[in-house]
Design a protein around this motif. Structure first.
Motif, PDB file in Angstrom:
ATOM      1  N   TRP A 212       0.842  -1.204   0.000  1.00  0.00           N
ATOM      2  CA  TRP A 212       0.000   0.000   0.000  1.00  0.00           C
ATOM      3  C   TRP A 212       0.872   1.247   0.000  1.00  0.00           C
ATOM      4  O   TRP A 212       0.593   2.209  -0.711  1.00  0.00           O
ATOM      5  CB  TRP A 212      -0.899  -0.015   1.230  1.00  0.00           C
ATOM      6  N   VAL A 213       1.943   1.245   0.801  1.00  0.00           N
ATOM      7  CA  VAL A 213       2.832   2.405   0.874  1.00  0.00           C
ATOM      8  C   VAL A 213       3.521   2.636  -0.465  1.00  0.00           C
ATOM      9  O   VAL A 213       3.612   3.772  -0.951  1.00  0.00           O
ATOM     10  CB  VAL A 213       3.876   2.225   1.992  1.00  0.00           C
ATOM     11  N   ILE A 214       3.998   1.575  -1.093  1.00  0.00           N
ATOM     12  CA  ILE A 214       4.645   1.699  -2.399  1.00  0.00           C
ATOM     13  C   ILE A 214       3.678   2.324  -3.409  1.00  0.00           C
ATOM     14  O   ILE A 214       4.033   3.260  -4.132  1.00  0.00           O
ATOM     15  CB  ILE A 214       5.144   0.328  -2.890  1.00  0.00           C
ATOM     16  N   LEU A 215       2.453   1.818  -3.445  1.00  0.00           N
ATOM     17  CA  LEU A 215       1.469   2.339  -4.400  1.00  0.00           C
ATOM     18  C   LEU A 215       1.079   3.775  -4.077  1.00  0.00           C
ATOM     19  O   LEU A 215       0.906   4.605  -4.980  1.00  0.00           O
ATOM     20  CB  LEU A 215       0.226   1.448  -4.404  1.00  0.00           C
ATOM     21  N   ARG A 216       0.963   4.105  -2.795  1.00  0.00           N
ATOM     22  CA  ARG A 216       0.555   5.454  -2.427  1.00  0.00           C
ATOM     23  C   ARG A 216       1.604   6.473  -2.830  1.00  0.00           C
ATOM     24  O   ARG A 216       1.272   7.559  -3.326  1.00  0.00           O
ATOM     25  CB  ARG A 216       0.266   5.517  -0.927  1.00  0.00           C
TER      26      ARG A 216
END
Length: 273
Positions: A212-216
């Motif tokens: 999720w952090v990578i995508l955000r």
């Protein structure tokens, strides 16, 4: 941290917002810098309502708020999973603390940060041992006095040193700064951890998954590029950010921001000539 960051990552239509409110970022006291990204202060006095929109960072915030017609209050805002919208009208003031990803856990004792994700809770419910007076933060007109009040508030909580929090913060920083990390297994390899160990660490200390952090952070980068200067080459940007193709970038951006990237960029710069 030499100074608060000056980018507008995550803020939708930042110029429109900044034309209507007074927005500042400030550093916390030295002992708090390992945990806190920055303080953020907003004041407004509007003749017409305005809706602000933010694609949330993977960060917990403590927010002291004053809106016209309501009393002062404080709350803990866990990581927002959806586009956050706030209607501003009349006069108001907000003083916020943005923690580094993983930086709030030392203030939270044994509770996993994922318990807060997608939620906004009154301060006493999250930090039951502390009774804050929001007016102590929101009352002063001088911003230095508000910053000092935020420092006093956090220093009273006395964060406990936690090596796992330090590791979580370092990994989140790596994701933000190193665009070559596009998958969780690549992140795990950089520190010699298993994928499952990284996932458990992020759930307990950051509040969302490492994926999720990578995508955000991809969406934040695309949002920043779309809102400044000439519209980017979307296919090239998709490749740079690790998307398999432009369509995946368009789909991800649209789901988080609410409009396709080309429409967003055109609204910021005007139609091509």
């Amino acid at each position: 941290m030499a100074a608060p960051r000056s980018d507008t990552r995550g803020i939708v239509a930042a110029p429109e917002l900044f034309a209507r409110v007074r927005f500042r970022r400030r550093e916390p006291a030295e002992p708090l810098r390992p945990y806190v990204e920055h303080y953020w202060l907003i004041d407004w006095d509007l003749t017409e309502p305005f809706a602000s929109h933010v694609v949330p960072h993977p960060c917990v915030n403590i927010v002291f708020q004053r809106y016209e017609g309501t009393g002062d209050f404080g709350e803990v805002a866990g990581i927002g999973l959806e586009l956050f919208t706030q209607k501003l009208e009349g006069r108001g003031r907000v003083c916020g603390i943005q923690f580094r990803p993983g930086g709030f856990r030392p203030f939270l004792a044994d509770r996993p940060v994922s318990d807060l994700t997608g939620r906004r809770l009154p301060l006493p419910e999250v930090l039951p041992g502390f009774r804050a007076a929001p007016s102590a933060v929101l009352g002063p007109e001088a911003q230095d006095a508000r910053v000092a009040a935020l420092d006093d508030f956090l220093l009273t909580l006395g964060p406990a040193p936690d090596p796992r929090a330090e590791r979580a913060m370092a990994l989140a920083d790596r994701v933000r700064e190193d665009r070559s990390i596009r998958r969780v297994d690549e992140l795990a390899d950089t520190v010699g951890m298993s994928v499952r160990s990284v996932q458990r660490l992020f759930a307990a200390y950051v509040g969302v998954s490492p994926k999720w952090v990578i995508l955000r952070y991809r969406v934040h980068e695309a949002l920043e590029r779309a809102g400044t200067g000439a519209p980017p080459d979307w296919a090239a940007l998709a490749a740079e950010l690790g998307y398999s193709d432009q369509a995946h970038l368009v789909r991800d951006f649209t789901a988080r921001v609410g409009v396709p990237p080309t429409a967003y960029a055109q609204a910021r710069t005007g139609p091509p000539r």
